[in-house]
Design a protein around this motif. Structure first.
Motif, short mmCIF file in Angstrom:
data_model
loop_
_atom_site.label_atom_id
_atom_site.label_comp_id
_atom_site.label_asym_id
_atom_site.label_seq_id
_atom_site.Cartn_x
_atom_site.Cartn_y
_atom_site.Cartn_z
N GLY A 193 -4.74 -6.06 -3.89
CA GLY A 193 -5.58 -5.85 -2.72
C GLY A 193 -7.05 -5.71 -3.09
O GLY A 193 -7.92 -6.32 -2.47
N LYS A 194 -7.33 -4.93 -4.12
CA LYS A 194 -8.71 -4.74 -4.58
C LYS A 194 -9.30 -6.05 -5.11
O LYS A 194 -10.47 -6.36 -4.87
CB LYS A 194 -8.78 -3.66 -5.65
N ARG A 195 -8.48 -6.81 -5.82
CA ARG A 195 -8.96 -8.09 -6.37
C ARG A 195 -9.33 -9.05 -5.23
O ARG A 195 -10.34 -9.73 -5.28
CB ARG A 195 -7.89 -8.71 -7.27
N LEU A 196 -8.51 -9.06 -4.17
CA LEU A 196 -8.80 -9.91 -3.02
C LEU A 196 -10.10 -9.46 -2.35
O LEU A 196 -10.95 -10.29 -2.01
CB LEU A 196 -7.65 -9.87 -2.01
N ILE A 197 -10.25 -8.16 -2.19
CA ILE A 197 -11.48 -7.64 -1.58
C ILE A 197 -12.70 -7.99 -2.45
O ILE A 197 -13.73 -8.44 -1.93
CB ILE A 197 -11.37 -6.11 -1.36
N ASN A 198 -12.58 -7.82 -3.74
CA ASN A 198 -13.70 -8.11 -4.64
C ASN A 198 -14.07 -9.59 -4.68
O ASN A 198 -15.23 -9.92 -4.92
CB ASN A 198 -13.40 -7.62 -6.06
N GLY A 242 -6.76 -7.57 2.30
CA GLY A 242 -6.68 -6.85 1.02
C GLY A 242 -6.47 -5.36 1.21
O GLY A 242 -5.67 -4.74 0.51
N THR A 243 -7.17 -4.79 2.17
CA THR A 243 -7.02 -3.36 2.45
C THR A 243 -5.63 -3.04 2.96
O THR A 243 -5.01 -2.06 2.54
CB THR A 243 -8.08 -2.90 3.48
N SER A 244 -5.10 -3.88 3.84
CA SER A 244 -3.76 -3.63 4.36
C SER A 244 -2.72 -3.75 3.25
O SER A 244 -1.74 -3.01 3.22
CB SER A 244 -3.42 -4.57 5.52
N TYR A 245 -2.96 -4.65 2.29
CA TYR A 245 -2.04 -4.81 1.17
C TYR A 245 -2.16 -3.63 0.21
O TYR A 245 -1.15 -3.13 -0.30
CB TYR A 245 -2.31 -6.13 0.45
N GLU A 246 -3.37 -3.18 0.00
CA GLU A 246 -3.61 -2.01 -0.86
C GLU A 246 -2.82 -0.79 -0.37
O GLU A 246 -2.19 -0.09 -1.15
CB GLU A 246 -5.10 -1.62 -0.79
N PHE A 247 -2.90 -0.55 0.93
CA PHE A 247 -2.29 0.64 1.51
C PHE A 247 -0.89 0.39 2.07
O PHE A 247 -0.30 1.29 2.67
CB PHE A 247 -3.20 1.22 2.60
N MET A 296 1.53 0.24 -7.42
CA MET A 296 0.28 0.13 -8.14
C MET A 296 -0.23 -1.31 -8.17
O MET A 296 -1.41 -1.55 -8.04
CB MET A 296 0.47 0.68 -9.57
N GLU A 297 0.71 -2.25 -8.32
CA GLU A 297 0.31 -3.66 -8.38
C GLU A 297 -0.31 -4.09 -7.05
O GLU A 297 -1.28 -4.85 -7.03
CB GLU A 297 1.51 -4.54 -8.71
N ASN A 298 0.23 -3.59 -5.92
CA ASN A 298 -0.34 -3.93 -4.61
C ASN A 298 -1.78 -3.47 -4.51
O ASN A 298 -2.63 -4.17 -3.96
CB ASN A 298 0.48 -3.28 -3.49
N LEU A 299 -2.04 -2.29 -5.04
CA LEU A 299 -3.39 -1.75 -5.03
C LEU A 299 -4.34 -2.68 -5.78
O LEU A 299 -5.42 -3.02 -5.29
CB LEU A 299 -3.41 -0.35 -5.65
#
Length: 153
Positions: A7-12, A51-56, A1-4
Motif C-alpha cells: 500500500g505504501k509503495r503504491l502511494i509513493n 493504497g491506503t485502503s490496502y494498507e489498512f 505487514m506485506e499489505n502495509l
C-alpha cells in the motif's frame, strides 16, 4: 505487514503511475492534453485511496472515495465511456505493479469501479440537480437557498 508495504509503495509511486497512464491514454486520445493536470491528479488520488485502503485492509476507504468521485463525475458531466477506458488502463498498470500475492488489490479496485459507475448512474443525483433548493445547498450557496425559500413563502 506485506499489505502495509505494498500500500505504501503504491502511494509513493502514485505520481509515476499516473504519468504512465496519462502518457498511454494521450497516445490514443490527444484531446486530453487540455486536462493533463486534472487527469493526473484524479488518477493519483485513486492510487492514493487504493493504497491506503490496502494498507489498512479496509476496502471502504477506496469504495467510499469512488462513490464520491462518481457523484462528482456525474455532477461535472464526465464521460462514463472515457472513465471506463481510464479504469482499464489503471487495471493494466496495477497488473504490472503488483506481485502475485497482492492481486487481491485488483478486486478492491474493481469493486471501486462498480461503485463509481453505480454512483454516476444514481438517479438521486439527477433529482438534486432538478431541485433548485437542493442544488443551491449542494453547491454551498446557502444565501440563494434562503432567498429561494423566502420567495416561495
Amino acid at each position: 505487514m506485506e499489505n502495509l508495504l505494498v500500500g505504501k509503495r503504491l502511494i509513493n509511486q502514485r505520481h509515476i503511475l499516473s504519468d504512465l497512464i496519462y502518457a498511454k491514454d494521450l497516445e490514443k486520445n490527444p484531446t486530453i492534453i487540455a486536462m493533463e493536470f486534472k487527469y493526473k491528479e484524479d488518477v493519483s488520488y485513486m492510487f492514493e485511496y487504493l493504497g491506503t485502503s490496502y494498507e489498512f485492509q479496509d476496502e471502504a476507504i477506496f469504495t467510499n472515495f469512488m462513490q464520491w468521485f462518481g457523484d462528482l463525475g456525474k455532477h461535472l458531466g464526465f464521460n462514463m465511456i472515457k472513465m471506463k477506458e481510464v479504469f482499464y488502463l489503471i487495471e493494466q498498470e496495477l497488473l504490472e505493479f503488483l506481485d502475485q500475492s497482492n492481486l487481491d488489490m485488483l478486486d478492491v479496485f474493481r469493486k471501486g469501479c462498480v461503485v463509481y459507475e453505480d454512483s454516476y448512474n444514481d438517479l438521486f443525483i439527477e433529482e438534486i440537480e432538478d431541485d433548485i433548493f437542493l442544488n443551491y445547498l449542494v453547491n454551498m450557496k446557502s444565501n440563494l437557498a434562503e432567498k429561494y425559500v423566502m420567495d416561495y413563502m
